[in-house]
Write an enzyme that holds these catalytic residues in place. Structure first.
Site, short mmCIF file in Angstrom:
data_model
loop_
_atom_site.label_atom_id
_atom_site.label_comp_id
_atom_site.label_asym_id
_atom_site.label_seq_id
_atom_site.Cartn_x
_atom_site.Cartn_y
_atom_site.Cartn_z
CB CYS A 16 -0.94 0.11 1.19
SG CYS A 16 -2.12 -1.23 1.30
NE ARG A 42 4.57 1.92 -0.02
CZ ARG A 42 5.55 1.66 0.82
NH1 ARG A 42 6.79 1.80 0.44
NH2 ARG A 42 5.29 1.26 2.05
CD1 TRP A 65 0.15 -6.32 -2.94
CD2 TRP A 65 0.00 -6.80 -0.77
NE1 TRP A 65 0.58 -7.61 -2.76
CE2 TRP A 65 0.50 -7.93 -1.44
CE3 TRP A 65 -0.18 -6.87 0.62
CZ2 TRP A 65 0.82 -9.12 -0.79
CZ3 TRP A 65 0.14 -8.05 1.27
CH2 TRP A 65 0.64 -9.16 0.56
CG ASN A 100 1.27 0.84 4.29
OD1 ASN A 100 0.99 -0.34 4.10
ND2 ASN A 100 2.50 1.30 4.33
N GLY A 101 -0.92 -0.82 6.46
CA GLY A 101 -0.59 -1.60 7.65
C GLY A 101 -1.73 -2.53 8.01
CD GLU A 132 17.08 -13.14 -6.84
OE1 GLU A 132 16.58 -13.64 -5.83
OE2 GLU A 132 16.64 -12.12 -7.39
CE LYS A 159 13.81 -11.60 -9.02
NZ LYS A 159 14.29 -10.77 -7.92
CD GLU A 189 9.87 -11.93 -7.49
OE1 GLU A 189 9.44 -11.03 -6.79
OE2 GLU A 189 11.04 -11.97 -7.91
CG HIS A 228 19.98 -36.16 -1.89
ND1 HIS A 228 20.43 -37.39 -1.48
CD2 HIS A 228 21.10 -35.39 -2.05
CE1 HIS A 228 21.75 -37.39 -1.36
NE2 HIS A 228 22.18 -36.18 -1.72
CE LYS A 270 11.54 -2.72 -5.36
NZ LYS A 270 12.22 -3.81 -6.08
#
Ligand code: F6R
Length: 596
Positions: A2, A28, A74, A100-101, A469, A473, A476, A492, A591
């Site tokens: 947010c 955000r 968000w 926001n929160g 990583e 990526k 996402e 394994h 983000k």
């Protein structure tokens, strides 16, 4: 997680200023958006969808007022619908609030307000706030006092901004969610992050937890929630507003991938002495810890894994923890340093792990990109990666600069043998990254495997975090299944998943034992018909077993990790572009993740 904005003093430009600011905060959250403006009454417009949808909605309404607030969401409580979009209002429509929160005690507050006759129109936790303010106003409180009292009843995390009919002011408060003021002659801004108003000013004030701000025609005032004035330092933001544009690239992510040479140079500037083979981080004081614990999430956790390996190699015990799991980790021993690796400096899981570390008596450090972020301010030390603003939701240049910065940190804190060699490799890194950006055939590889069922990434040592990583990526931004493994782990279990439609990307550098073993693992997947893409400097014979090679120059394995990752960033980017994904704003992500 947010984005909120508020502004006072922009006259007829108020609405445009708010919407422009929201477009800069869209990284955000982008589920829904809205604005409210106050003069005699409160005018409001909000909608599910992105800022573009808000612009459309605004074209058919007229909003007036000289003070305003805005929000891009968000979702945490309730799906992304028009009703759940912020701002939220009270029963009279005279109060509008953006938040926001997460308000943890919202259910009991909501029950109390409903019993008292209030009508709720959304599923959000936020909506309790305007109704609480409404009650205070009805009891005769002045607007500012009403907001303070309402906020004092909240538990949880919040950055809140509110406007009230008949009051030419914006009131705001923060607890565990970021809020920053922007100052100019005649106009004052507040926002979750500086890019929201950076086009207007570089003068900022970071609010701390428990602080309350009033923005009005006279300027600004900061106080504690119960009204004691607080003196605040005005900071100057060093980066240019141009840096937050796309500069002709199709996506922020691509621009940020291409900015890596510059970001790395900025990270290294003034910190390394190649002649002497030393790194200067003296501004951090004498650190000399007995051990280092890293806490981080997502991409930053991959950097933390790499960082822990650096310190272990230099003889200092070090471990990396997922921040959200840190509470169950062994406590730091002796004079340990706990390092939060966090691009934004605002990730709730990481902040909470750092606070836990302080409680356990450890010294803390933030390795972060954002000056003035909560992590930077709360930790005993802050070490900046200096990547410049990163807008694409998927981290790219901040990961590379985290790796470089962690090398500097380690070299600055230890007397590692071989420092000279590492420093030389770091010095060459920006140029080598540029070579990969200019010459990588990752786009052709992406085209070849765009229809794969699943993507596997493997690597050992410093290349293991790179494999993780690479997979993150890919997931996402392409929405395709991808997994990263330590090369030795494939046999394994995951080997059962390997088919001719699961390309395996193997990062192999050097010709030592680790490389030889990974080549063995590559042969295992090749024997099961999986296509192999080797990301390699050609020192081993992995190329013989690979269908494609993404070439790296020969360099130190620590620097090779950054170079290999650059190829993998391009691979994910081009795969996502071919699949037509929303690269800068992948679904369900934001983000800065300011909830736990
Ligand atoms: C992935 C990504 C996230 C972040 C994570 C931590 O591309 O960006 O996994 O790395 O949310 O964020 P920071 O570094 O801001 O603490």
């Amino acid at each position: 997680m947010c984005g909120i904005i508020g502004c006072v003093g922009r006259g007829d430009e108020t609405l445009d200023t708010l919407v422009h600011g929201l477009s800069k905060l869209e990284y955000r959250g982008y589920d829904s958006a809205g604005v409210a403006m106050a003069s005699g009454g409160v005018d409001l417009c909000k909608t599910a969808g992105k800022i573009e949808d808000l612009r459309d909605a605004l074209s058919s309404v007229s909003l007036s007022g000289s003070v305003g607030i805005g929000h891009t969401r968000w979702s945490t409580h309730g799906p992304p619908t028009n009703a759940n979009a912020h701002p939220h209002q009270d029963c009279t429509g005279d109060v509008a609030v953006v938040h926001n929160g997460i308000i943890e005690n919202y259910q009991s507050l909501r029950d109390e307000l409903v019993s008292a006759g209030h009508t709720f129109t959304s599923d959000t936790d936020t909506e309790v706030v305007p109704h609480l303010i409404e009650d205070e106003l009805a009891d005769g409180a002045a607007p500012e006092a009403a907001v303070r009292s309402a906020i004092s009843r909240l538990e949880g995390s919040y950055a809140i901004a509110t406007v009230i009919a008949g009051t030419e002011a914006v009131f705001a408060a923060r607890h565990d969610s970021p809020l920053v003021l922007g100052l100019t002659e005649g106009a004052t801004f507040l926002a979750s992050d500086v890019p929201a108003f950076r086009d207007f000013t570089d003068q900022v004030i970071y609010l701390d937890d428990g602080e309350f701000a009033r923005l009005d025609a006279d300027g600004w005032a900061v106080s504690t929630l119960d009204g004691s004035p607080v003196e605040k330092e005005v900071n100057v933001v060093e980066w240019d507003p141009e840096e937050t544009g796309k500069s002709g690239y199709d996506h922020y992510m691509l621009k940020e991938i291409h900015e890596q040479p510059r970001a790395l140079r900025q990270c290294l500037r003034g910190r390394v002495d190649e002649m002497a083979g030393t790194v200067d981080i003296e501004d951090l004081g004498d650190l000399s810890p007995t051990g280092v614990q890293f806490v981080a999430c997502g991409t930053s956790y991959h950097a933390a894994l790499y960082g822990a390996q650096l310190f272990r190699e230099a003889g200092i015990p070090a471990q990396a923890f997922l921040a959200s799991e840190y509470a169950t980790a062994v406590p730091p021993i002796g004079d340990a340093l706990v390092v939060g690796v966090t691009q934004s400096g605002e990730t709730a899981d990481t902040l909470s792990a750092l606070r836990e570390a302080r409680k356990r008596g450890a010294r803390t450090m933030a390795v972060t990109n954002v000056v003035g972020s909560t992590a930077a301010r709360e930790c005993d030390h802050a070490f900046y990666i200096r990547a410049g603003p990163e807008i694409g939701v998927a981290a790219s240049k901040t990961f590379s600069t985290q790796l470089a910065a962690l090398n500097l940190l380690m070299l600055g804190m230890t007397n590692e043998e071989g420092a000279r060699e590492v420093i030389a490799a770091l010095r060459e890194l920006p140029g080598n990254v540029q070579r990969i950006l200019d010459e990588s055939n990752a786009e052709a590889v992406a085209e070849t495997y765009r229809d794969a069922d699943s993507y596997f990434f493997i690597g050992r040592g410093y290349q293991f975090p790179v494999a993780l990583e690479g997979a993150l990526k890919m997931k996402e931004i392409t929405y395709k299944h991808a997994e990263g493994f330590a090369s030795g782990e494939l046999k394994h279990g995951p080997l059962a998943l390997v088919t001719e439609n699961t390309p395996v990307f193997a990062v192999v550098t050097g010709d030592g034992e680790q490389a030889r073993k990974t080549v063995g693992n590559v042969k295992e997947v090749e024997a099961r018909d999986a296509p192999v893409v080797a990301i390699t400097d050609g020192q081993s014979d992995v190329g013989r077993y690979a269908d494609h090679v993404l070439e790296l120059p020969e360099t130190h394995p620590r620097a090779a990790a950054v170079l290999a990752n650059t190829h993998l960033q391009l691979l994910s980017y081009h795969t996502a572009a071919l699949l037509g994904r929303n690269i800068d704003k992948p679904r369900n992500l934001a983000k800065s993740v300011t909830v736990e």
